[in-house]
Design an enzyme around this catalytic site. Structure first.
Site, mmCIF file in Angstrom:
data_model
loop_
_atom_site.group_PDB
_atom_site.id
_atom_site.type_symbol
_atom_site.label_atom_id
_atom_site.label_comp_id
_atom_site.label_asym_id
_atom_site.label_seq_id
_atom_site.Cartn_x
_atom_site.Cartn_y
_atom_site.Cartn_z
ATOM 1 N N SER A 111 -8.804 -1.416 5.776
ATOM 2 C CA SER A 111 -9.622 -1.444 6.935
ATOM 3 C C SER A 111 -9.072 -1.590 7.993
ATOM 4 O O SER A 111 -9.622 -1.539 9.375
ATOM 5 C CB SER A 111 -10.265 -3.126 6.909
ATOM 6 O OG SER A 111 -9.937 -3.397 5.894
ATOM 7 N N LYS B 34 0.408 -1.260 -0.089
ATOM 8 C CA LYS B 34 0.093 -0.109 0.193
ATOM 9 C C LYS B 34 0.614 1.654 0.271
ATOM 10 O O LYS B 34 0.631 2.151 -0.717
ATOM 11 C CB LYS B 34 -1.013 0.014 1.776
ATOM 12 C CG LYS B 34 -2.542 -1.147 1.074
ATOM 13 C CD LYS B 34 -2.993 -0.022 1.877
ATOM 14 C CE LYS B 34 -4.007 -1.198 2.109
ATOM 15 N NZ LYS B 34 -5.482 -1.529 0.846
ATOM 16 N N HIS C 288 -12.725 4.938 4.264
ATOM 17 C CA HIS C 288 -13.257 3.246 4.401
ATOM 18 C C HIS C 288 -14.941 3.173 4.139
ATOM 19 O O HIS C 288 -15.864 3.520 4.916
ATOM 20 C CB HIS C 288 -12.849 3.128 7.005
ATOM 21 C CG HIS C 288 -13.413 1.235 6.746
ATOM 22 N ND1 HIS C 288 -14.382 0.928 7.237
ATOM 23 C CD2 HIS C 288 -12.981 0.733 5.818
ATOM 24 C CE1 HIS C 288 -13.551 -0.854 7.574
ATOM 25 N NE2 HIS C 288 -13.156 -0.643 6.301
HETATM 26 P P1 NAD Z 1 -9.568 -7.899 -3.584
HETATM 27 O O1 NAD Z 1 -8.088 -8.920 -3.220
HETATM 28 O O2 NAD Z 1 -11.017 -8.146 -4.300
HETATM 29 O O3 NAD Z 1 -8.638 -6.382 -4.533
HETATM 30 C C1 NAD Z 1 -7.532 -6.142 -4.353
HETATM 31 C C2 NAD Z 1 -7.107 -5.859 -6.135
HETATM 32 O O4 NAD Z 1 -6.104 -4.730 -5.882
HETATM 33 C C3 NAD Z 1 -7.023 -7.030 -7.113
HETATM 34 O O5 NAD Z 1 -7.790 -6.894 -7.886
HETATM 35 C C4 NAD Z 1 -5.165 -6.581 -7.323
HETATM 36 O O6 NAD Z 1 -5.403 -6.816 -8.289
HETATM 37 C C5 NAD Z 1 -5.016 -5.069 -7.040
HETATM 38 N N1 NAD Z 1 -4.068 -4.402 -7.383
HETATM 39 C C6 NAD Z 1 -2.531 -5.390 -6.170
HETATM 40 N N2 NAD Z 1 -1.839 -4.466 -6.021
HETATM 41 C C7 NAD Z 1 -2.904 -3.130 -6.705
HETATM 42 C C8 NAD Z 1 -1.980 -1.643 -7.601
HETATM 43 N N3 NAD Z 1 -0.936 -1.848 -7.502
HETATM 44 N N4 NAD Z 1 -2.920 -1.611 -8.612
HETATM 45 C C9 NAD Z 1 -3.690 -1.212 -8.317
HETATM 46 N N5 NAD Z 1 -4.172 -2.137 -8.203
HETATM 47 C C10 NAD Z 1 -3.443 -3.885 -7.369
HETATM 48 O O7 NAD Z 1 -9.446 -6.745 -1.818
HETATM 49 P P2 NAD Z 1 -10.846 -5.931 -1.577
HETATM 50 O O8 NAD Z 1 -12.079 -7.009 -1.012
HETATM 51 O O9 NAD Z 1 -11.856 -5.781 -2.360
HETATM 52 O O10 NAD Z 1 -10.003 -5.506 -0.145
HETATM 53 C C11 NAD Z 1 -9.409 -4.130 -1.098
HETATM 54 C C12 NAD Z 1 -8.675 -3.474 0.227
HETATM 55 O O11 NAD Z 1 -10.134 -3.092 0.860
HETATM 56 C C13 NAD Z 1 -8.226 -3.766 1.674
HETATM 57 O O12 NAD Z 1 -7.523 -2.851 1.894
HETATM 58 C C14 NAD Z 1 -9.431 -4.696 2.725
HETATM 59 O O13 NAD Z 1 -8.772 -4.103 3.616
HETATM 60 C C15 NAD Z 1 -10.152 -2.883 1.855
HETATM 61 N N6 NAD Z 1 -11.501 -3.764 2.859
HETATM 62 C C16 NAD Z 1 -11.774 -5.178 1.781
HETATM 63 C C17 NAD Z 1 -13.262 -4.914 3.016
HETATM 64 C C18 NAD Z 1 -13.952 -6.321 2.614
HETATM 65 O O14 NAD Z 1 -15.091 -6.341 2.898
HETATM 66 N N7 NAD Z 1 -13.805 -7.270 1.766
HETATM 67 C C19 NAD Z 1 -14.105 -4.400 3.416
HETATM 68 C C20 NAD Z 1 -14.217 -2.672 3.960
HETATM 69 C C21 NAD Z 1 -12.319 -2.904 3.082
#
Ligand code: NAD
Length: 710
Positions: A424, A402, A445
């Site tokens: 998160s 990140k 968030h």
């Molecule tokens: P995910 O794994 O579904 O998606 C992450 C995406 O990021 C993937 O498509 C990956 O290819 C992409 N990625 C990785 N490196 C990258 C880069 N350098 N540039 C651009 N894209 C890149 O994950 P998610 O569940 O969507 O979660 C993403 C973020 O949101 C995390 O920080 C997570 O903690 C947070 N979050 C998730 C939830 C949940 O319920 N899933 C809820 C709130 C917050």
């Protein structure tokens, strides 16, 4: 003839008087104490007037009257049930005094007429309404029912069935529906409102036909609709445990249908006094007030806000796709960048799935869906980033990745662009370290599913500027979210408080509780899903990781010296719905919603964390052991200034987690239980560790007999 701060009366056209609701210190008319007093005085002035042939009631605002001033309910509801009934009867008498003026009356409804506003209109002999206005009785949404004669006058106008249907659903109605139900007399254009109202008044005065109309509404209800009452009652009984107002008003209207108006009005006041004292009414009124407080706070943040015209999302995963779709659906075009084209395809498919859902539900039409798709630009590069106003990072939850990606993106955007992270569990201050413009960096968030969950936590880091916070608040509002601004801390507010709840769950299971019994007790308490079921829906691969990360930041209260139940499930690949197996077993169901079934071997897996074997807990014990850590963590957040007010904490939990609205949020619930009782329960549960230790703030409030909302 009369001039107050909210109401005036003047003679118009000689023998007609106009009573106008025209609040001098606000944009809308509402029935606060002052307005009711002025309505009383204005009516008395008309009654004393000489040579008046009719009264026209109007509003000088865009709306007619939006209802009672709900902020005043909090003081009123502190009184006893009898005292509330007395105050209510006194106020309701003003409406009756107006209804009994010895001359015909017409109300010209020029806009929204809700609650008390609509009840005022019901006192008149005739109602003329502008096409496009809305009327209704939404009190049931506050755990109440109408108290200014609505439960008496509406059934006498359109029959018990229709009246109860209107009151119990709380939905506002269009003029055409009101006309068909016989609730209004004419639907007109706004240009014709006044002239039609006055001609109605003149013809009523000339023909004297208003007298029959009026006397027909003094007696018993003509149309009693027993079948509709039975059907409504059956539905209301099912939810009466948590939402008693619907059942109470059905019983009230049914039992006073044979009474004359005045007796029925007395019954209404008495019943209103009782319903106002229910914990549900108190919690729902608090939720309403909290929502208003949140809106005011958001408005204050907007002073330093910039407009977000164009956004970018980094990461096209579940969250990135959902955020992009939400942004585009609400009119802010968005770039969606990922590192792999397969991931972009996945993100676009997620957008497609969400859009299809919206089209199927009728929220978006096919043409609009095409336009929304067109305003999401997928990309593998930073092309176009130089012109975006905000970048929302939603990539993998890894601090090093990140930080690297945020710093890379910062180099691609303009100097004023805001950088936001949807992390998160990672600290905003940690992520900001290494950025050139940390003042432009903030946490934003969202909650899964992105387009549906109304909450957006806005996390202020040590260096985040007011302008950045304001602009993110503005963007959140623009895309249909309710922003709650918080100080950065591990887990932020919602996940941190939820983590404490799962500490309670883990310790209950460890001490031998059956997870199904825990789910049943918490669902009976009002949660849409019990804790085990909720974990299955969220997915325990992710949630056990989030749990551990947040727990590590608050070791005294949250660290566990045993393998928690979520981890036990995750260890054997039972992630929940996504693997069709978690605490429960899932079978693909209609509309893609899997059905929940008992999985016989779940209990065998959990035995590993139950050294003392299984034992039975009462529902009350389960609720206390689950809710206390949640209340206490929320109290610590308030004590530490993570949120400024109890209102923000409770609203964040209600909007972000499905916390039962009829309990108002953890702090409102604690107030309802009584902080002295909460403190005593903490002492009783002290052997369970620091998660059950009341913080100083709570002890202080309890000692002085106050609550979080005092
Ligand atoms: P995910 O794994 O579904 O998606 C992450 C995406 O990021 C993937 O498509 C990956 O290819 C992409 N990625 C990785 N490196 C990258 C880069 N350098 N540039 C651009 N894209 C890149 O994950 P998610 O569940 O969507 O979660 C993403 C973020 O949101 C995390 O920080 C997570 O903690 C947070 N979050 C998730 C939830 C949940 O319920 N899933 C809820 C709130 C917050």
């Amino acid at each position: 003839m009369y001039r107050g701060k909210s109401v005036w009366v003047e003679r118009v056209e000689g023998d007609i008087v106009e009573l106008c609701f025209d609040r001098s210190d606000g944009d809308i008319n509402k029935f606060d104490l002052r307005t009711i007093q002025e309505f009383r005085d204005a009516t008395a002035a008309i009654a004393k007037g000489i040579g008046i042939c009719g009264v026209l009631v109007s509003s000088a605002k865009d709306t007619f009257i939006v209802g009672a001033d709900i902020f005043e309910f909090r003081d009123l509801f502190r009184k006893t049930s009898d005292q509330i009934a007395e105050v209510n009867a006194d106020q309701s008498a003003v409406f009756t005094m107006f209804e009994d003026l010895p001359i015909p009356t017409v109300v010209a409804i020029n806009g929204l007429a809700l609650g008390g506003g609509f009840e005022m209109a019901l006192t008149a002999d005739y109602r003329v309404i502008v096409d496009g206005a809305q009327i209704g009785l939404p009190e049931v949404n506050l755990g109440l029912f109408p108290g200014y004669g609505g439960t008496v006058r509406l059934p006498r106008l359109c029959g018990v069935g229709t009246a109860l249907e209107w009151i119990v659903t709380g939905r506002s109605r269009r003029p055409s529906e009101a006309l068909a139900a016989g609730v209004v007399d004419f639907v007109v254009t706004s240009g014709d409102l006044r002239s039609v109202a006055i001609s109605t008044l003149r013809s009523a005065a000339a023909n004297e036909n208003w007298r029959d109309r009026r006397s027909s509404r003094r007696g018993a209800v003509a149309v009693k609709d027993p079948q509709t009452i039975a059907a409504l009652k059956e539905r209301a009984e099912r939810v009466a445990n948590h939402y008693p107002a619907a059942l109470a008003v059905i019983e009230l209207v049914a039992s006073s249908a044979d009474l004359g108006r005045d007796e029925a009005l007395k019954a209404e006041s008495r019943a209103f006094g009782r319903i106002a004292k229910t914990p549900t009414a108190s919690a729902l009124v608090q939720v309403f007030v909290n929502d208003q407080i949140l809106k005011r706070r958001s408005k204050a943040y907007l002073q330093s806000a910039r407009r977000i015209e164009k956004a970018a999302v980094l990461g096209a995963g579940i969250m990135g796709g959902g955020i992009a779709c939400t942004s585009a659906t609400n009119g802010t075009p968005v770039l969606m960048k990922d590192v792999a084209s397969s991931a972009l395809d996945l993100g676009l498919r997620e957008v497609e799935r969400l859009l299809e859902k919206q089209v199927a539900s009728g929220r978006v039409d096919a043409v609009r869906a095409t336009a929304i798709r067109g305003s999401i630009t997928p990309s593998l590069t930073y092309a176009g980033f130089s012109s975006v106003d905000i970048v929302i990072e939603a990539i993998v939850e890894n601090v090093d990745i990140k930080k690297r990606v945020l710093s890379e993106a910062e180099g691609e955007v303009g100097p004023d662009a805001i950088m936001a992270s949807n992390t998160s569990s990672l600290s905003i201050d940690v992520l900001a370290a290494g950025l050139k413009r940390p003042e432009n960096f903030v946490g934003m968030h969202f909650f899964n599913p992105g387009p549906v969950t109304p909450l957006a936590e806005v996390l202020r880091g040590r260096e985040t500027s007011d302008a950045t916070v304001g602009s993110v608040v503005r963007y959140a509002l623009a895309i249909g979210k309710t922003p709650v601004v918080l100080q950065d801390c591990p887990g932020f507010l919602v996940n941190r408080v939820l983590n404490a709840y799962f500490v309670g769950f883990s310790k209950l299971i460890r001490d031998g509780a059956d997870f199904i019994g825990v789910d049943e007790a918490m669902e009976a308490f009002g949660w849409p899903m019990g804790p085990a079921y909720l974990q299955d829906v969220v997915g325990m691969d992710t949630s056990s990781h989030v749990f551990a990360t947040i727990a590590a930041s608050y070791p005294a209260r949250m660290a566990l010296d045993f393998t928690n139940p979520m981890q036990l499930m995750a260890n054997v690949g039972r992630y929940g719905q996504k693997t069709k197996l978690g605490f429960y077993r899932y079978v693909a169901g209609v509309n893609a919603r899997p059905s929940r079934h008992l999985s016989e071997d779940s209990r065998d897996i959990l035995v590993a964390c139950q050294p003392g074997g299984q034992r039975t807990f009462s529902d009350m014990e389960i609720v206390d052991r689950m809710m206390m850590p949640m209340i206490l963590e929320a109290a610590v957040c308030l004590q530490d200034g993570i949120a400024m007010t109890a209102s923000e904490i409770d609203m964040a939990l209600v909007l972000g987690t499905g916390f039962p609205r009829h309990h108002g949020g953890p702090l409102a619930y604690a107030d309802a239980v009584g902080l002295r009782t909460v403190a005593r329960k903490c002492e009783d549960l002290a052997h369970l560790g620091a998660a059950y230790a009341a913080p100083e703030l709570l002890i202080k409030l309890a000692d002085t007999g106050r609550g979080f909302y005092d």
